[in-house]
Design a protein around this motif. Structure first.
Motif, PDB file in Angstrom:
ATOM      1  N   PRO A 112     -37.594  -5.026 -47.897  1.00 12.84           N
ATOM      2  CA  PRO A 112     -37.096  -5.150 -49.262  1.00 12.84           C
ATOM      3  C   PRO A 112     -36.491  -6.537 -49.491  1.00 12.84           C
ATOM      4  CG  PRO A 112     -36.395  -3.076 -48.302  1.00 12.84           C
ATOM      5  CD  PRO A 112     -37.003  -3.885 -47.195  1.00 12.84           C
ATOM      6  N   LEU A 113     -36.660  -7.050 -50.676  1.00 10.15           N
ATOM      7  CA  LEU A 113     -36.206  -8.394 -51.019  1.00 10.15           C
ATOM      8  C   LEU A 113     -34.726  -8.581 -50.732  1.00 10.15           C
ATOM      9  CD1 LEU A 113     -37.034 -11.113 -52.152  1.00 10.15           C
ATOM     10  CD2 LEU A 113     -36.573 -10.227 -54.443  1.00 10.15           C
ATOM     11  N   ASP A 114     -33.907  -7.592 -51.068  1.00  7.47           N
ATOM     12  CA  ASP A 114     -32.470  -7.750 -50.842  1.00  7.47           C
ATOM     13  C   ASP A 114     -32.121  -7.692 -49.355  1.00  7.47           C
ATOM     14  OD1 ASP A 114     -33.219  -5.051 -51.010  1.00  7.47           O
ATOM     15  OD2 ASP A 114     -31.220  -4.401 -51.613  1.00  7.47           O
ATOM     16  N   HIS A 115     -32.944  -7.072 -48.530  1.00 13.26           N
ATOM     17  CA  HIS A 115     -32.713  -7.066 -47.090  1.00 13.26           C
ATOM     18  C   HIS A 115     -33.021  -8.436 -46.498  1.00 13.26           C
ATOM     19  CE1 HIS A 115     -33.157  -2.454 -46.361  1.00 13.26           C
ATOM     20  NE2 HIS A 115     -32.509  -2.713 -47.480  1.00 13.26           N
ATOM     21  N   HIS A 116     -34.047  -9.082 -47.031  1.00 14.60           N
ATOM     22  CA  HIS A 116     -34.461 -10.386 -46.517  1.00 14.60           C
ATOM     23  C   HIS A 116     -33.307 -11.378 -46.540  1.00 14.60           C
ATOM     24  CE1 HIS A 116     -36.307 -14.419 -46.732  1.00 14.60           C
ATOM     25  NE2 HIS A 116     -37.114 -13.907 -45.809  1.00 14.60           N
ATOM     26  N   ALA A 117     -32.540 -11.384 -47.598  1.00 14.32           N
ATOM     27  CA  ALA A 117     -31.408 -12.310 -47.702  1.00 14.32           C
ATOM     28  C   ALA A 117     -30.377 -12.034 -46.602  1.00 14.32           C
ATOM     29  CB  ALA A 117     -30.761 -12.200 -49.072  1.00 14.32           C
ATOM     30  N   VAL A 118     -30.145 -10.774 -46.300  1.00 12.47           N
ATOM     31  CA  VAL A 118     -29.190 -10.405 -45.246  1.00 12.47           C
ATOM     32  C   VAL A 118     -29.710 -10.873 -43.888  1.00 12.47           C
ATOM     33  CG1 VAL A 118     -28.079  -8.480 -44.054  1.00 12.47           C
ATOM     34  CG2 VAL A 118     -28.277  -8.462 -46.551  1.00 12.47           C
ATOM     35  N   TYR A 119     -30.986 -10.606 -43.603  1.00 13.17           N
ATOM     36  CA  TYR A 119     -31.576 -10.997 -42.326  1.00 13.17           C
ATOM     37  C   TYR A 119     -31.553 -12.516 -42.160  1.00 13.17           C
ATOM     38  CZ  TYR A 119     -33.520  -6.237 -42.622  1.00 13.17           C
ATOM     39  OH  TYR A 119     -33.688  -4.889 -42.757  1.00 13.17           O
ATOM     40  N   THR A 120     -31.896 -13.209 -43.225  1.00  9.43           N
ATOM     41  CA  THR A 120     -31.896 -14.671 -43.185  1.00  9.43           C
ATOM     42  C   THR A 120     -30.501 -15.207 -42.919  1.00  9.43           C
ATOM     43  OG1 THR A 120     -33.782 -14.772 -44.689  1.00  9.43           O
ATOM     44  CG2 THR A 120     -32.442 -16.752 -44.510  1.00  9.43           C
ATOM     45  N   ARG A 121     -29.498 -14.633 -43.552  1.00  9.38           N
ATOM     46  CA  ARG A 121     -28.115 -15.075 -43.355  1.00  9.38           C
ATOM     47  C   ARG A 121     -27.693 -14.892 -41.890  1.00  9.38           C
ATOM     48  NH1 ARG A 121     -25.423 -11.767 -46.457  1.00  9.38           N
ATOM     49  NH2 ARG A 121     -24.568 -10.516 -44.782  1.00  9.38           N
ATOM     50  N   HIS A 122     -28.028 -13.750 -41.308  1.00  6.91           N
ATOM     51  CA  HIS A 122     -27.667 -13.501 -39.909  1.00  6.91           C
ATOM     52  C   HIS A 122     -28.347 -14.509 -38.984  1.00  6.91           C
ATOM     53  CE1 HIS A 122     -25.227  -9.969 -40.402  1.00  6.91           C
ATOM     54  NE2 HIS A 122     -26.175  -9.346 -41.083  1.00  6.91           N
ATOM     55  N   ALA A 123     -29.617 -14.786 -39.229  1.00  5.48           N
ATOM     56  CA  ALA A 123     -30.342 -15.761 -38.409  1.00  5.48           C
ATOM     57  C   ALA A 123     -29.710 -17.142 -38.542  1.00  5.48           C
ATOM     58  CB  ALA A 123     -31.815 -15.803 -38.808  1.00  5.48           C
ATOM     59  N   GLU A 124     -29.360 -17.529 -39.759  1.00  9.96           N
ATOM     60  CA  GLU A 124     -28.737 -18.828 -39.981  1.00  9.96           C
ATOM     61  C   GLU A 124     -27.376 -18.911 -39.306  1.00  9.96           C
ATOM     62  OE1 GLU A 124     -28.799 -19.216 -44.232  1.00  9.96           O
ATOM     63  OE2 GLU A 124     -30.884 -19.911 -44.254  1.00  9.96           O
ATOM     64  N   GLU A 125     -26.624 -17.822 -39.334  1.00 15.41           N
ATOM     65  CA  GLU A 125     -25.316 -17.805 -38.672  1.00 15.41           C
ATOM     66  C   GLU A 125     -25.458 -18.028 -37.174  1.00 15.41           C
ATOM     67  OE1 GLU A 125     -23.620 -14.052 -39.810  1.00 15.41           O
ATOM     68  OE2 GLU A 125     -23.073 -14.768 -41.811  1.00 15.41           O
ATOM     69  N   LEU A 126     -26.499 -17.473 -36.580  1.00 15.85           N
ATOM     70  CA  LEU A 126     -26.748 -17.683 -35.150  1.00 15.85           C
ATOM     71  C   LEU A 126     -27.412 -19.029 -34.874  1.00 15.85           C
ATOM     72  CD1 LEU A 126     -27.977 -14.191 -33.883  1.00 15.85           C
ATOM     73  CD2 LEU A 126     -25.813 -15.332 -33.387  1.00 15.85           C
ATOM     74  N   GLY A 127     -28.027 -19.616 -35.904  1.00  7.88           N
ATOM     75  CA  GLY A 127     -28.698 -20.904 -35.731  1.00  7.88           C
ATOM     76  C   GLY A 127     -30.070 -20.797 -35.117  1.00  7.88           C
ATOM     77  N   ILE A 128     -30.740 -19.649 -35.337  1.00  4.70           N
ATOM     78  CA  ILE A 128     -32.085 -19.454 -34.784  1.00  4.70           C
ATOM     79  C   ILE A 128     -33.043 -19.108 -35.926  1.00  4.70           C
ATOM     80  CG2 ILE A 128     -31.232 -18.756 -32.519  1.00  4.70           C
ATOM     81  CD1 ILE A 128     -31.791 -15.838 -33.260  1.00  4.70           C
ATOM     82  N   PRO A 129     -34.350 -19.267 -35.688  1.00  3.87           N
ATOM     83  CA  PRO A 129     -35.324 -18.904 -36.720  1.00  3.87           C
ATOM     84  C   PRO A 129     -35.283 -17.405 -37.030  1.00  3.87           C
ATOM     85  CG  PRO A 129     -36.354 -20.236 -35.014  1.00  3.87           C
ATOM     86  CD  PRO A 129     -34.988 -19.880 -34.519  1.00  3.87           C
ATOM     87  N   LEU A 130     -35.668 -17.063 -38.232  1.00  6.79           N
ATOM     88  CA  LEU A 130     -35.675 -15.666 -38.664  1.00  6.79           C
ATOM     89  C   LEU A 130     -36.545 -14.802 -37.751  1.00  6.79           C
ATOM     90  CD1 LEU A 130     -34.872 -13.444 -40.626  1.00  6.79           C
ATOM     91  CD2 LEU A 130     -36.723 -14.210 -42.143  1.00  6.79           C
ATOM     92  N   GLY A 131     -37.721 -15.281 -37.374  1.00  6.88           N
ATOM     93  CA  GLY A 131     -38.600 -14.512 -36.494  1.00  6.88           C
ATOM     94  C   GLY A 131     -37.946 -14.221 -35.158  1.00  6.88           C
ATOM     95  N   SER A 132     -37.199 -15.177 -34.633  1.00  5.50           N
ATOM     96  CA  SER A 132     -36.486 -14.964 -33.375  1.00  5.50           C
ATOM     97  C   SER A 132     -35.376 -13.941 -33.558  1.00  5.50           C
ATOM     98  CB  SER A 132     -35.904 -16.280 -32.857  1.00  5.50           C
ATOM     99  OG  SER A 132     -36.931 -17.173 -32.524  1.00  5.50           O
ATOM    100  N   TRP A 133     -34.700 -13.994 -34.701  1.00  6.79           N
ATOM    101  CA  TRP A 133     -33.637 -13.018 -34.967  1.00  6.79           C
ATOM    102  C   TRP A 133     -34.226 -11.606 -35.028  1.00  6.79           C
ATOM    103  CZ3 TRP A 133     -32.477  -9.438 -38.734  1.00  6.79           C
ATOM    104  CH2 TRP A 133     -31.199  -8.876 -38.657  1.00  6.79           C
ATOM    105  N   VAL A 134     -35.364 -11.453 -35.682  1.00  8.31           N
ATOM    106  CA  VAL A 134     -36.005 -10.138 -35.773  1.00  8.31           C
ATOM    107  C   VAL A 134     -36.400  -9.656 -34.378  1.00  8.31           C
ATOM    108  CG1 VAL A 134     -38.028  -8.886 -36.646  1.00  8.31           C
ATOM    109  CG2 VAL A 134     -36.779 -10.442 -38.153  1.00  8.31           C
ATOM    110  N   ALA A 135     -36.998 -10.534 -33.567  1.00 11.67           N
ATOM    111  CA  ALA A 135     -37.381 -10.161 -32.208  1.00 11.67           C
ATOM    112  C   ALA A 135     -36.152  -9.778 -31.381  1.00 11.67           C
ATOM    113  CB  ALA A 135     -38.142 -11.301 -31.536  1.00 11.67           C
ATOM    114  N   LEU A 136     -35.045 -10.481 -31.581  1.00  9.67           N
ATOM    115  CA  LEU A 136     -33.796 -10.171 -30.897  1.00  9.67           C
ATOM    116  C   LEU A 136     -33.299  -8.781 -31.272  1.00  9.67           C
ATOM    117  CD1 LEU A 136     -31.311 -11.131 -29.192  1.00  9.67           C
ATOM    118  CD2 LEU A 136     -30.418 -12.093 -31.320  1.00  9.67           C
ATOM    119  N   GLN A 137     -33.348  -8.465 -32.564  1.00  9.09           N
ATOM    120  CA  GLN A 137     -32.894  -7.155 -33.041  1.00  9.09           C
ATOM    121  C   GLN A 137     -33.787  -6.035 -32.520  1.00  9.09           C
ATOM    122  OE1 GLN A 137     -29.892  -6.869 -34.605  1.00  9.09           O
ATOM    123  NE2 GLN A 137     -29.928  -9.041 -34.102  1.00  9.09           N
ATOM    124  N   LEU A 138     -35.093  -6.263 -32.503  1.00  5.43           N
ATOM    125  CA  LEU A 138     -36.021  -5.248 -31.996  1.00  5.43           C
ATOM    126  C   LEU A 138     -35.801  -5.010 -30.503  1.00  5.43           C
ATOM    127  CD1 LEU A 138     -39.280  -6.256 -33.884  1.00  5.43           C
ATOM    128  CD2 LEU A 138     -37.898  -4.202 -34.258  1.00  5.43           C
TER     129      LEU A 138
END
Length: 87
Positions: free
Chosen positions: A23-49
């Motif tokens: 969902p579009l509103d989820h994307h903003a949350v995921y992107t923010r978390h990735a930016e806070e960690l300083g890693i790419p969004l795809g890496s953040w998703v792989a980390l969460q999985l």
């Protein structure tokens, strides 16, 4: 003669692409978390999985996290120098 690596993205090992729609509103949350960690969004998703499935964190993500932490540490250690006043 020493052989130099080509510039570009470092090897990350064998990987496979997973296309997922969120969902579009989820994307903003995921992107923010990735930016806070300083890693790419795809890496953040792989980390969460990996975390959700109790799998080890991929080595390339651990390296990205280390580099991001080093950048944050370097930024925190910078001291502001007093600027001379001008007339």
């Amino acid at each position: 003669m020493v052989e130099r690596r080509k510039p570009g993205t470092r090897p990350r090992g064998a990987r496979v692409s997973i296309n997922v729609r969120v969902p579009l509103d989820h994307h903003a949350v995921y992107t923010r978390h990735a930016e806070e960690l300083g890693i790419p969004l795809g890496s953040w998703v792989a980390l969460q999985l990996a975390d959700a499935q109790n799998l080890p964190v991929p080595a390339y993500i651990e390296e990205e996290l280390r580099r991001a932490q080093a950048r944050r540490d370097a930024e925190d250690s910078r001291q502001e120098l007093p600027m001379p006043r001008t007339a």
